[in-house]
Motif scaffolding. Sequence first.
Motif, short mmCIF file in Angstrom:
data_model
loop_
_atom_site.label_atom_id
_atom_site.label_comp_id
_atom_site.label_asym_id
_atom_site.label_seq_id
_atom_site.Cartn_x
_atom_site.Cartn_y
_atom_site.Cartn_z
N THR A 162 -17.88 -13.23 -12.67
CA THR A 162 -17.39 -12.05 -12.28
C THR A 162 -18.36 -11.05 -12.65
O THR A 162 -18.08 -9.67 -12.25
CB THR A 162 -15.85 -11.80 -12.46
N SER A 163 -19.24 -11.25 -13.39
CA SER A 163 -20.31 -10.42 -13.83
C SER A 163 -21.63 -10.55 -13.40
O SER A 163 -22.64 -9.89 -13.52
CB SER A 163 -20.33 -10.19 -15.30
N SER A 164 -21.69 -11.62 -12.44
CA SER A 164 -23.21 -12.18 -12.17
C SER A 164 -23.36 -11.62 -10.71
O SER A 164 -22.91 -11.86 -9.60
CB SER A 164 -22.92 -13.63 -11.88
N THR A 165 -24.77 -10.99 -10.84
CA THR A 165 -25.47 -10.55 -9.57
C THR A 165 -26.32 -11.75 -9.28
O THR A 165 -26.24 -12.80 -9.73
CB THR A 165 -26.04 -9.19 -9.68
N GLU B 142 -28.35 -13.28 -12.23
CA GLU B 142 -27.46 -13.72 -13.28
C GLU B 142 -26.93 -15.25 -12.87
O GLU B 142 -26.75 -16.17 -13.92
CB GLU B 142 -26.07 -12.81 -13.61
N ALA C 44 -20.05 -10.60 -8.90
CA ALA C 44 -19.93 -9.36 -9.58
C ALA C 44 -18.87 -8.50 -8.93
O ALA C 44 -19.00 -8.14 -7.72
CB ALA C 44 -21.30 -8.59 -9.70
N SER C 45 -18.05 -7.96 -10.04
CA SER C 45 -16.74 -7.34 -9.37
C SER C 45 -16.88 -5.97 -8.98
O SER C 45 -15.91 -5.50 -8.62
CB SER C 45 -15.71 -7.68 -10.24
N ILE D 279 -11.77 -10.08 -5.69
CA ILE D 279 -12.36 -10.57 -6.88
C ILE D 279 -11.28 -10.44 -8.18
O ILE D 279 -11.07 -11.26 -8.79
CB ILE D 279 -13.99 -10.31 -7.09
N ALA D 280 -10.95 -9.00 -8.11
CA ALA D 280 -10.31 -8.68 -9.08
C ALA D 280 -8.88 -9.11 -9.27
O ALA D 280 -8.17 -8.90 -10.20
CB ALA D 280 -10.58 -6.98 -9.45
N PRO E 197 -17.44 -18.19 -16.90
CA PRO E 197 -16.74 -17.08 -17.11
C PRO E 197 -17.62 -15.71 -16.76
O PRO E 197 -17.19 -14.46 -16.32
CB PRO E 197 -16.30 -16.93 -18.59
N GLU E 198 -18.73 -15.87 -16.80
CA GLU E 198 -19.84 -14.75 -16.40
C GLU E 198 -19.94 -14.56 -14.92
O GLU E 198 -20.56 -13.66 -14.54
CB GLU E 198 -21.27 -14.97 -16.90
N LEU F 296 -13.69 -19.50 -8.33
CA LEU F 296 -13.99 -18.71 -9.52
C LEU F 296 -12.94 -19.43 -10.85
O LEU F 296 -13.46 -19.34 -11.70
CB LEU F 296 -13.28 -17.22 -9.50
N ASP F 297 -12.05 -20.22 -10.23
CA ASP F 297 -11.56 -21.11 -11.18
C ASP F 297 -12.19 -22.33 -11.65
O ASP F 297 -12.05 -22.70 -13.08
CB ASP F 297 -10.16 -21.90 -10.49
N ARG G 201 -25.01 -24.20 -17.24
CA ARG G 201 -23.77 -24.09 -17.50
C ARG G 201 -23.15 -24.31 -15.88
O ARG G 201 -21.74 -24.11 -15.90
CB ARG G 201 -23.57 -22.36 -17.65
#
Lengths: 290, 481
Positions: B290-293, B296, B226-227, B453-454, B287-288, B282-283, B305
Amino acid sequence: MRSNRTGWLLLSPTLIILFVVGFLPFIYVLWVGFHDWNVFSAREGMFWAGINNYRRLVFDNDFLYSLGLTLRFTIVVVASELVVGYLLAQLLTRDFPGKILFRIVHTIPLMIAPLVVGAIWRLLTVPGLGPLPYYFDHWFNIDYNIGRYADQAFITVVLMDLWHWTPFVTLTMLAGLSALPNEPIEAAMVDGANRWQLFRYIKLPMLRPVILTTMFIRIMDALRVVDEVYMLTNGGGPGTSNRFIGIHIFRVVFPKTDYGYGSAMSLLVLYITIVICWMLFTALMHQRSD
Amino acid sequence: MKKVFLFRLFLVVALTLVLGLSLVSAQDDAFWSEAAAPYAGVTIHGVTESTPPSNYVREVLAPQFTELTGINVELETTSWDQMYDKAIKDMEAGTGIYDFVYIEQDIIYGYLAQNFLLDLSQFLRDKPELAAPTFNFDDFTTFIDSFKDPESGDVFGVPMEAFLKIYLYRTDLFNDPDIQAAFEAEYGYPLAPATTHEQYQQIAEFFTKYGDENGMELWGTTVQAASAHPSSFYEFFESVAPTFGVYNWGINMENWKATVENGGEMNSDTAKEALAWWLGLLDYAPPEATSSTWDEVAASFAAGRAAQGLVYGENAAWIATDPERSNVVGNVGVALPPLSEGVLDDAEAGTGYIGYYDGGAFGVPYSSKNQEATALWLQYIGQSSVQADWAVKAARIVQNATFDDPAVVEQDAKVGGYYTLMKDQGYLFAGAPPFPFHPQVREVVAPFIYSAIAGEITAAEALDQAAAAADAELVSLGFGS
């Protein structure tokens, strides 16, 4: 004399409440802002720091970045909302099929709490679950991921704010447009004014008090935006791309427990907000006296 | 005749046992009702993170305790950030809103330094009439040491959860003969849970391609990235960096420095290699990512997934057994995380660790106005008799005997041997370092991880800047000079 006493007596409950929940906390924050106070510091307790916290702020890149980002956000959303809100208000002055339904649907976001707005947009945009990333990918082959791409996240935050607050601008503009006297407009039309001239020289000057009041309210709201952005971006991300000043202060005061510095930060932001609003207020008063 | 005698003897023994056990049980129940009598009707308030173990406490244990004692328990389960905000503010201000608070293993040292918590050992010594006969600090695993004062050995929190952050993988994918053959053909070695970082990355790459080629919503690995959320900081510093041999967040425990030039390791070449490796995953992540804590990540794995991932063990039970929430029931394997050379030796020698042993306890703030009633409550949830069902439902174990309970043994088989791994190899993992400044340094360092991360900065830039910022923050907090 008697009516004065009765007036103060009737006002006193409100004044007492305002004093306790408004003035006293303000004085306390002011006091804390002149101290070093971090719960987890090796030195326990509060220590007098004079104006050091304020001096630090001037050189604090993170603070200045968040402040600049917030001002940028404020300018973008307030300007956009005023334009879109005015256009929608103009539209609503005319009759068209489904006008009442449109007005109701258009106003719904205003009734939703900011945190819920953030949650709704998060559900719309979260990669792997939300419909927006799915359709962006399938229809346009765009990798829409607000957890990863800063520009996309900022634009999404702006759109969310537009969705939430444009109805408010529309309603105030509509009220302003409805209250405009017909005579000057009709006279200008008789004189051959076109639509642009009507807007620029007749409606806009008369609407100025409404526009300034709306701007006044929206600027204050935009400068203190926290909850919906925090919810949508998981704390102001990706990276620090949406770490607006409210979120930054929250992180300094709460997770970092740096109460002294956080208080100074809050007060400086309050001061900036007051200055901006004072400038607008002065402009508004000036307009009224004209 | 002899048979009749034996039968009667058996009956007598059985009846005696039943009566004896009933008597003991009645005595136990009598203790709770007698000890709690002065506090019946009192309501005690607690705050904790909303997790499977905490939800079990609120939904199952609290009503049981109320029925037994007449003491009401109101447990607020909220987000991790909110929990700390509320608890710290309450204890700092001494308002006494909360009678018990969740203490994660990593914050206890900060709380102890500020004298926020009641010394439970001393409290029970001073009030023996409140000491439950069925509660014993010695029943707990060595994890309880995390909640002891290092000098006096007194306990300041009753452990309520403990779990490992473990390597989960999909057994249905890893054991598929066609997949195994394809993998071996591509990489030249058999498909198995990764033991090195290179293998882990290759497995992630393979399954990402496999998902793409077969039109599946499948990626190679979860990443808790999570970014803008501290969970990504924790995944890197507590679960990834140690597997490369960077311990204690790279902070030198002797002089409280993080930069290499000052004796720390936060921006060492090894740390930079670790961060680059983790970011590279991350590759191959959904896709989730970078929003995963923490939640998630578990949800992504449960949704099927990801082929593998580092997941908090408290989620292992429901992921492996709850068909209403998980698509991978019966297909979950458990292994140690991939390691760099020498890390396992460090862990076995006690000079390092291979991952995160997380957990928490409930402690009583000094400011609590209902310390006696709360002490009874904490003893109630610390009894051996309530542990097994709690472990089965929420995959947490805090007492040694719980590992051997039949219900837990049965569950162990369903979760790929997670409990056995925790029992036998849990010692290789470690909790957070004993920093009294934990949240302060995290808040200073985390934004650089978020920026990495970003993609705003590289791994090397992130750690160089983070280490410098950590050094400066530690000095301002009065640690080091």
